[in-house]
Scaffold this motif. Structure first.
Motif, mmCIF file in Angstrom:
data_model
loop_
_atom_site.group_PDB
_atom_site.id
_atom_site.type_symbol
_atom_site.label_atom_id
_atom_site.label_comp_id
_atom_site.label_asym_id
_atom_site.label_seq_id
_atom_site.Cartn_x
_atom_site.Cartn_y
_atom_site.Cartn_z
ATOM 1 N N ARG A 260 38.100 7.214 -6.444
ATOM 2 C CA ARG A 260 38.544 7.365 -5.042
ATOM 3 C C ARG A 260 38.547 5.696 -4.848
ATOM 4 O O ARG A 260 37.944 4.861 -5.194
ATOM 5 N N VAL A 261 39.373 5.442 -3.762
ATOM 6 C CA VAL A 261 39.511 4.152 -3.203
ATOM 7 C C VAL A 261 39.144 4.287 -1.623
ATOM 8 O O VAL A 261 39.519 5.145 -0.936
ATOM 9 N N LYS B 152 45.540 4.056 -4.984
ATOM 10 C CA LYS B 152 45.320 4.512 -6.135
ATOM 11 C C LYS B 152 46.217 3.989 -7.286
ATOM 12 O O LYS B 152 46.146 3.784 -8.222
ATOM 13 N N ALA C 157 37.710 0.182 -5.296
ATOM 14 C CA ALA C 157 38.168 1.387 -6.016
ATOM 15 C C ALA C 157 36.718 1.757 -7.058
ATOM 16 O O ALA C 157 36.092 0.922 -7.255
ATOM 17 N N ASP D 114 40.917 2.258 -14.343
ATOM 18 C CA ASP D 114 40.356 3.507 -15.262
ATOM 19 C C ASP D 114 40.636 3.166 -16.563
ATOM 20 O O ASP D 114 39.274 3.164 -17.253
ATOM 21 N N GLU E 195 46.267 7.304 -1.010
ATOM 22 C CA GLU E 195 46.732 7.556 -2.382
ATOM 23 C C GLU E 195 47.336 6.464 -2.811
ATOM 24 O O GLU E 195 47.175 6.405 -4.236
ATOM 25 N N THR F 186 43.960 4.070 -10.995
ATOM 26 C CA THR F 186 42.774 4.820 -10.825
ATOM 27 C C THR F 186 43.174 6.159 -10.205
ATOM 28 O O THR F 186 43.964 6.235 -9.493
ATOM 29 N N GLU F 187 42.241 7.316 -10.895
ATOM 30 C CA GLU F 187 42.331 8.499 -10.347
ATOM 31 C C GLU F 187 41.429 8.762 -9.426
ATOM 32 O O GLU F 187 41.032 9.861 -8.891
#
Lengths: 394, 394, 394, 394
Positions: free
Chosen positions: C56-57, C48, C208, C183, C45, C53-54
């Motif tokens: 997935r990493v 991110k 990411a 993002d 988390e 970014t919202e």
């Protein structure tokens, strides 16, 4: 060349947790700079929560021996009489220290197999109608024998005798392992050190000081400088020290304070009592004799075990070290080679305890000492019967 | 929240190398067990190579202040006269300590701008025809002022006066940074500490002891226990200590001994001299005044700088801390707020020095202190002219 | 044998802070046990918030090279065309990797002296009317040259061309040092590594992943197993990994995340810009040429400097290492021996920067390279003019 | 909040010794600088002494899963048939990996209760008269079941069949714990990882490569880049790596190599055998069933224990974790909840083993699992009968 982790099961220094070692493994900082104030204050205030005192605590860069000296030189004058109690080797060392300082220790003799007898103290104080005795000095947990002295009872004895002597208590091997209440029990000076229940390496020592002791220090005639409380108080009020403190050990102390409070002091005490009960069950199962013959006085932090006649405790300890990479405590002075001591204190848990007792049991076998097998099993039984319910709840 | 590494440029504690911090970050061991003997012996024998003595060295778990006290209480008797020299704040503290111990210090006054004057010492000793003076005490490197006292000259002064006084020298901030020869220079007690040239955290202190001093301790009347040399000698002979040593600091000390000898003490000394020369060039380029006005006495380990009239050294230091995350030393007692001190000692190199001096130069600018730019450049010029040729060879 | 702290001023690995090293220096834990869930989740988390970014990493136990490979094998099929941009050595390595994987990279040639030209990318994409190009791959911060590519502009170029290609960006040497918005900038796969702005040792790498890239991975035909995103997602959802993660590096990552957010990412970015400006001022004062000749593209994390004709950059670097214990970055492939690179990234501050630049300036002198003195001074001037006012406020 | 040291008794990651953690806790260095050459060379050469090979060893910054992949992609071509043996979960995972890579694994089924059967392998190879099988892949120590495959016998089976297939062996959980001879046993690729017998945290993996395997890699058709041996060889020859290595883990690896050789590999192997024998004695005393039902195949590094019908292994493990702060291995895939695994590998000694077994025995009691007391005692008996005589000699 050994593999795995050494079992350091002497009754202190105890095993230092990684978290504390890592806290100490940080750059030394400017002990006169603004950031140090918070570090120093946390240590000084935090130690009050351990001693359970609202009074002043001082911290020395020294071993515990220094804090013994500090307690005496700050409060007493040359030739003063002090009542001390022979609970064992460390009580005897403290008495010798008093002699070196030019004090006049009156020593209540003991057989090194129990804590101090409050009645005997009361009797001596009642006899001291002239109040020649200026201080009563007892060892809370006598590390050489594994016996505990009831401090609240000692206080009651002094009060019952109506005697004004100061009460000084050595908690070097009990603090943060065995319940202790400086204020509630009316102690005037509590002496302690870093390397036992506080889980630090050696190098810090402490005095917790009552108002009465602080007042006594204003007129006490013994020479002092390094140990002077008076020099500490000003700088301490803002988190500083009159001379360079042992900065990195203080980092470790602050980590230790966090750990003790995270576990909860009462849980810490309960854990030590439980491990001691299991250790004693092992010793009894082996058919060996526990040095402390007053069951109520048996220590939560160590168990001293008498060697069967004709067997060398030191030879046995050499074998546990060589075969099982475990250090046990030796017998001191008159107990030399006749006793070995199992430390079960500090950062310790059930499986470490069983490992420790297994090292003893296998060592007895390897050393040809007569014993009955089953001590480890007996300890496991006690551990099972007394399992921490708070863990289940957690 | 700051980024990067703090510049700890007070004149000690100095920056502790990773290797030493990591050496200390190991499990505490049984200080009475067989393996400790080697550890203790390495420390005790190793320190002899640093003091350059064949005599005995003792190690205390204490700050350097304790080793000052130890030097006096082991060798002197109540009321004894000691000749001390006011080189600065620390010499004054030592003198106050002597007073607290019931000694009679005779203080040769100084202006805090140079080392001790051997001629003045000689004169006092010649005048002391009754040999009331029992010891001459000088500070090798006066940390409060950045001046060095010539110890060989001090010894010659005592000899020239034909005086039997002991020579005691404080090397707390010089040992392992500035050349020192306990035996060759005829010193009787050398006092030192861990947190400067030895590159350790604070918490250990030392006495190096001549045979004459050891003999004096047999009859010295001052009360002592923690500091007693006599109690140390027996256990020390086999690498042990009479009370719990500061085990993990001793691990660090042994790593420090290795590091110092790997670099070579002469290289260590040359490095400190070179950095001091560069620091002084910077100060001179800034047009500021170096506190020590006897060029030959200027310290290899720190440079104390006088603040221009009307400017606060402490305000300046607060700015270097806030803007550049660098700690500088403050002015002590009568120099408070008038002087700042740049430490350039211990585990230190050229680029750390330039960073340090840049912090000073930028801090002067930010604090509005009148100065000429170019100090950093001047230091770089000196570093270039004096580049270690041994590195090229290596 | 050197003294003091090594100056690791290559453009990564950067200097690892003590707090991170100590966080890693803790016992490895059961990566399948309940306590690990929290550790894994914090890392996943937390990353991110760094990529902004919202989506997935994923975290690989690998060097950054592995994350390059992961980006391609998860999204593309054998023979796919990818548009890549020759910003320098690392862009070229990524292109070679694409070739090894059986892809068809179209390489927009560059002169290694600036970031990618968005117009050139747009032109190529417009010409690709059949949408043969499946991905556009650019390097955010080209570590070999010290130039930055404008990712938002790259996104706009793709959009302007109305092209559906995925956008993949290498941020190995920029993430957590230079502003980055996965993002907001419409990046599909961002590649990164642990050993630069994240201040960790090498050994972790990251992807990411946008929803579009994740969808592409469902049909991508390249063979993959270790790098498979699909295998990660299930375990990652509860903080676990499909195979053993690099546990102790993840401890360090979590400490790094705390440190970055304590300082504040915007402050971290501002700090890097400020240090880069000071470094460039030094280079210009020396009269040397900065490799990146597009001023707007100059990197906040490193400055690559061209060596005057006839002088060896590697000989110069060997001298800064030998004389000043400082590691500088070398010129890579076609820049070998012609360029040296100064890293000013990660856990870094003003005085470390001045020390670094002093090492360069003194090294130029020692190596006989023609230069004008005054670079260090010029950098100090820039630092003074741009002093962090937030520190004064704090 | 728990006290004392966690017992990490999963079959890897194993307990990392302090010496290794501290070695890793040092500043990251320039992996392209001259000093790294020695570091890299020590690791690369040192690993040859562990694999017992004169051939090449490569080191990846990855988990062991990566080294599985590396073994296959460097030597094989799409569609190649490989003969694999279902010893348990990890053999099955390796087979699935082969499928993902587009290989054609032929899987000899097993019941997860023993090592691979050399006769079955020989039979299959004899049947493969066209030599379609390009490689035989077996797991030396199957971590999911605690069974060992006889690699020398496997080699003999291949030779007896006169088959040219490569022999690939997974030693992830056996290397440096169980005797292994890459060259003598004619292994072509040995796969391993850092976090078991090598006593490191996870994050490094290894391939040891025979000349025959290296030759195969020249024509192998599977796509590869990160895992490419060919890219490694050039840089490795001088101690460097083609991409950034996991520097700090390599520091730890070098410390591990020193520790293993100081103890002596044969002593390390004997220690693991002895502890396994004691663990098995405990399981038998409890009346529980050891998963591996081929006594000769039982693992020196872990013992997998079958849970009595109707009892949950995972519920039991949760209790040992909660009550005794010990992590045990779980049953994997088809053994889920039916088996628990006791790791007794890596940096481990007698008292740690007894503590571990005590945690199991007390956990069985607390979980209400039917068992006979006395397992710990039985283990202690075995330890006593097999006491290391080399320690007495030492």
């Amino acid at each position: 060349m050994t593999a795995g982790r050494h079992f350091l099961q002497i009754p202190g220094p105890s095993n230092v947790p990684d978290r504390i070692l890592r806290a100490m493994d940080m750059p030394t900082m400017d002990h006169r700079g603004p950031a140090f104030s918070e570090v120093g204050r946390k240590a000084l205030e935090g130690m009050k929560t351990i001693f359970k005192t609202e009074g002043r605590v001082v911290i020395y860069p020294s071993s515990g021996t220094g804090a013994w000296e500090a307690a005496l030189v700050n409060t007493l004058s040359p030739g003063d009489t002090v009542l001390m109690y022979e609970t064992g080797h460390f009580a005897t060392l403290w008495k010798k220290l008093a002699e070196k300082l030019g004090l006049n220790p009156v020593f209540i003799e003991g057989d090194w197999r129990s804590g101090a007898d409050a009645d005997a103290i009361e009797a001596r104080l009642r006899a001291d109608t002239g109040h020649a005795i200026k201080a009563v000095c007892v060892v809370h947990n006598e590390t050489s024998t594994g016996s505990v002295t009831d401090i609240a009872a000692t206080r009651r004895a002094i009060d019952a005798a109506g005697h004004p002597a100061l009460l000084m208590v050595d908690t070097i091997s009990s603090l943060a392992s065995v319940e202790y209440r400086h204020d509630d029990w009316g102690v005037d000076v509590t002496v302690s050190g870093s390397q036992k229940g506080l889980m630090l390496p050696p190098g810090l020592s402490f005095n917790a000081i009552s108002a009465k002791a602080m007042k006594a220090s204003e007129t006490a005639g013994l020479i002092r400088s390094y140990w002077s409380w008076a020099d500490m108080t000003g700088p301490n009020d803002t988190g500083y020290f009159p001379y360079t403190p042992a900065t990195n050990l203080i980092y470790g102390l602050n980590a230790a304070l966090d750990m003790l409070h995270e576990e909860g002091l009462d849980n810490v005490f309960a854990r030590h009592r439980r491990h001691a009960a299991a250790a004693r069950a092992a010793v009894e199962a082996w058919g060996l004799e526990i040095l402390c013959n007053a069951p109520a006085d048996r220590s939560p932090v160590l168990t001293a075990v008498m060697m069967p006649e004709g067997h060398s405790a030191d030879a046995f300890r050499a074998i546990t070290l060589r075969h099982y990479d475990m250090s046990l405590g030796n017998g001191l002075s008159k107990l030399a080679d006749r006793v070995f001591r199992i430390g079960h204190l500090g950062d310790f848990n059930d499986l470490m305890l069983v490992g420790t007792l297994a090292g003893v049991e296998m060592g007895l076998r390897d050393a040809g000492v007569p014993y009955r097998a089953g001590g480890v099993q007996a300890a496991m039984d006690v551990l099972g019967q007394t399992l921490d319910t708070h863990r289940d709840a957690a």
